[in-house]
Design a protein around this motif. Structure first.
Motif, PDB file in Angstrom:
ATOM      1  N   ARG A 171       2.240  -3.104  -2.808  1.00 28.63           N
ATOM      2  CA  ARG A 171       1.186  -4.054  -2.499  1.00 28.63           C
ATOM      3  C   ARG A 171       1.060  -4.247  -0.988  1.00 28.63           C
ATOM      4  O   ARG A 171      -0.034  -4.334  -0.435  1.00 28.63           O
ATOM      5  CB  ARG A 171       1.480  -5.386  -3.193  1.00 28.63           C
ATOM      6  CG  ARG A 171       0.355  -6.391  -3.081  1.00 28.63           C
ATOM      7  CD  ARG A 171       0.708  -7.650  -3.843  1.00 28.63           C
ATOM      8  NE  ARG A 171       0.949  -7.349  -5.256  1.00 28.63           N
ATOM      9  CZ  ARG A 171       1.400  -8.221  -6.137  1.00 28.63           C
ATOM     10  NH1 ARG A 171       1.699  -9.449  -5.736  1.00 28.63           N
ATOM     11  NH2 ARG A 171       1.586  -7.874  -7.387  1.00 28.63           N
ATOM     12  N   LYS A 172       2.223  -4.297  -0.288  1.00 25.18           N
ATOM     13  CA  LYS A 172       2.215  -4.481   1.163  1.00 25.18           C
ATOM     14  C   LYS A 172       1.583  -3.269   1.861  1.00 25.18           C
ATOM     15  O   LYS A 172       0.828  -3.404   2.818  1.00 25.18           O
ATOM     16  CB  LYS A 172       3.639  -4.689   1.677  1.00 25.18           C
ATOM     17  CG  LYS A 172       3.741  -4.963   3.175  1.00 25.18           C
ATOM     18  CD  LYS A 172       5.175  -5.204   3.579  1.00 25.18           C
ATOM     19  CE  LYS A 172       5.299  -5.562   5.066  1.00 25.18           C
ATOM     20  NZ  LYS A 172       4.793  -4.460   5.910  1.00 25.18           N
TER      21      LYS A 172
ATOM     22  N   ARG B 245      -2.092  -3.448   1.441  1.00 23.01           N
ATOM     23  CA  ARG B 245      -2.656  -4.504   2.288  1.00 23.01           C
ATOM     24  C   ARG B 245      -2.717  -4.046   3.740  1.00 23.01           C
ATOM     25  O   ARG B 245      -3.728  -4.230   4.427  1.00 23.01           O
ATOM     26  CB  ARG B 245      -1.792  -5.766   2.172  1.00 23.01           C
ATOM     27  CG  ARG B 245      -2.351  -6.955   2.953  1.00 23.01           C
ATOM     28  CD  ARG B 245      -1.358  -8.102   2.920  1.00 23.01           C
ATOM     29  NE  ARG B 245      -0.109  -7.706   3.556  1.00 23.01           N
ATOM     30  CZ  ARG B 245       1.042  -8.393   3.471  1.00 23.01           C
ATOM     31  NH1 ARG B 245       1.088  -9.491   2.722  1.00 23.01           N
ATOM     32  NH2 ARG B 245       2.130  -7.968   4.074  1.00 23.01           N
TER      33      ARG B 245
END
Length: 305
Positions: A2-3, A6
């Motif tokens: 997810r990071k 992002r």
């Protein structure tokens, strides 16, 4: 994961902002340059209509490389047709639709000597910094020739693309000819035809578009063209005899056996040159500074042709 997604999203967003900022700046800057209006006073010009002037104009149309850009029918050609660089065509020089009916002799001289159109806005695709060095009478003879040719109905687009605008805004193309012309230069008089450096100087103006004003060559400002070689006395041309120089321009093959690509070095246009003009061009190139051996005449007399 997810990071990573992002961070990638942030990076793409920043890149998008940078690209948008570059494009906006480039568009605004080039629009400012394209739409700036200049005023140049030009005295009334008498356009000749006699057959001798028209014949000279036809010769000069070829010798000064007008045909390379405006075509054999004078109706204009496409210089660039590319999604990024744009669609950039040259102007129709005839009296047909899309032609120069609105151009008086004064407008003609103003365009070719100052680099602006009839409204005073800069010409983008016209190398007026070169034609500004052509004798006025030669230019008027060319106009006489243009006016007596068969009208051609053609109007080509002149739409700089995004890459063209970006390169221009950041100084990689240009500046526009109107910005570098000496607008206070006195009218240039026609030089007597002779195999002289003075006469050759007029003919050489069509060379420095690629070979630069010092004729030492270098990288082209036109993205689609290659770097040009040194044709000053310090280059190979400085060691060629009169016969070798002429044969190179007539045949496209150098004394070293290298075959010139007409796309990048338009040697075929020299078929329109008189021999005295070719030798005048050589005389001018050899007169430039930088040659270690100045005994050119002695070399020509002793070297096997």
């Amino acid at each position: 994961m997810r990071k990573i997604v992002r961070d990638l999203g942030y990076s793409l967003a920043v890149l998008g902002v940078v690209i948008a900022a570059v494009w906006v700046y480039s568009y605004v800057d080039t629009e400012r340059q394209y739409n700036k209006v200049y005023t140049f006073a030009v005295s009334p010009q008498l356009v000749p209509h006699d057959s001798e002037s028209i014949a000279r104009g036809q010769h000069f149309y070829n010798v000064y490389s007008c045909r390379q850009c405006h075509g054999a029918d004078l109706g204009g050609t496409m210089l660039i047709d590319n999604a990024l660089l744009g669609t950039i065509g040259t102007r129709n020089l005839t009296n047909g639709k899309g032609g120069l009916q609105e151009y008086s002799g004064q407008d003609w001289i103003r365009a070719l000597k100052h680099g602006v159109n009839v409204t005073g806005k800069p010409l983008i695709a016209m190398p007026a910094h070169e034609t500004a060095l052509i004798p006025n009478q030669d230019l008027l003879d060319i106009l006489a020739f243009c006016r007596h040719q068969k009208p051609v109905d053609r109007l080509l687009p002149l739409t700089p693309g995004p890459l063209f605008r970006i390169l221009m805004a950041f100084g990689q193309i240009g500046p526009l000819p109107v910005a570098i012309i000496d607008h206070h230069r006195k009218p240039i008089k026609r030089v007597k035809e002779a195999a002289s450096a003075d006469f050759g100087a007029n003919l050489a103006i069509t060379c420095f578009g690629c070979h630069k004003s010092d004729f030492k060559g270098g990288a082209s400002q036109i993205p689609t063209l290659r770097s040009a070689p040194d044709i000053s006395p310090t280059g190979r041309v400085g060691h060629w005899t009169a016969g070798e120089f002429s044969r190179t321009l007539r045949t496209g093959v150098t004394p070293e056996g290298r075959r010139l690509n007409n796309k990048y070095m338009p040697w075929k246009r020299f078929k329109d040159f008189k021999e005295i003009e070719i030798q005048a061009l050589r005389a001018y190139l050899l007169s430039l500074p930088g040659r270690a051996d100045r005994n050119v005449k002695i070399l020509d007399q002793t070297r096997h042709e």
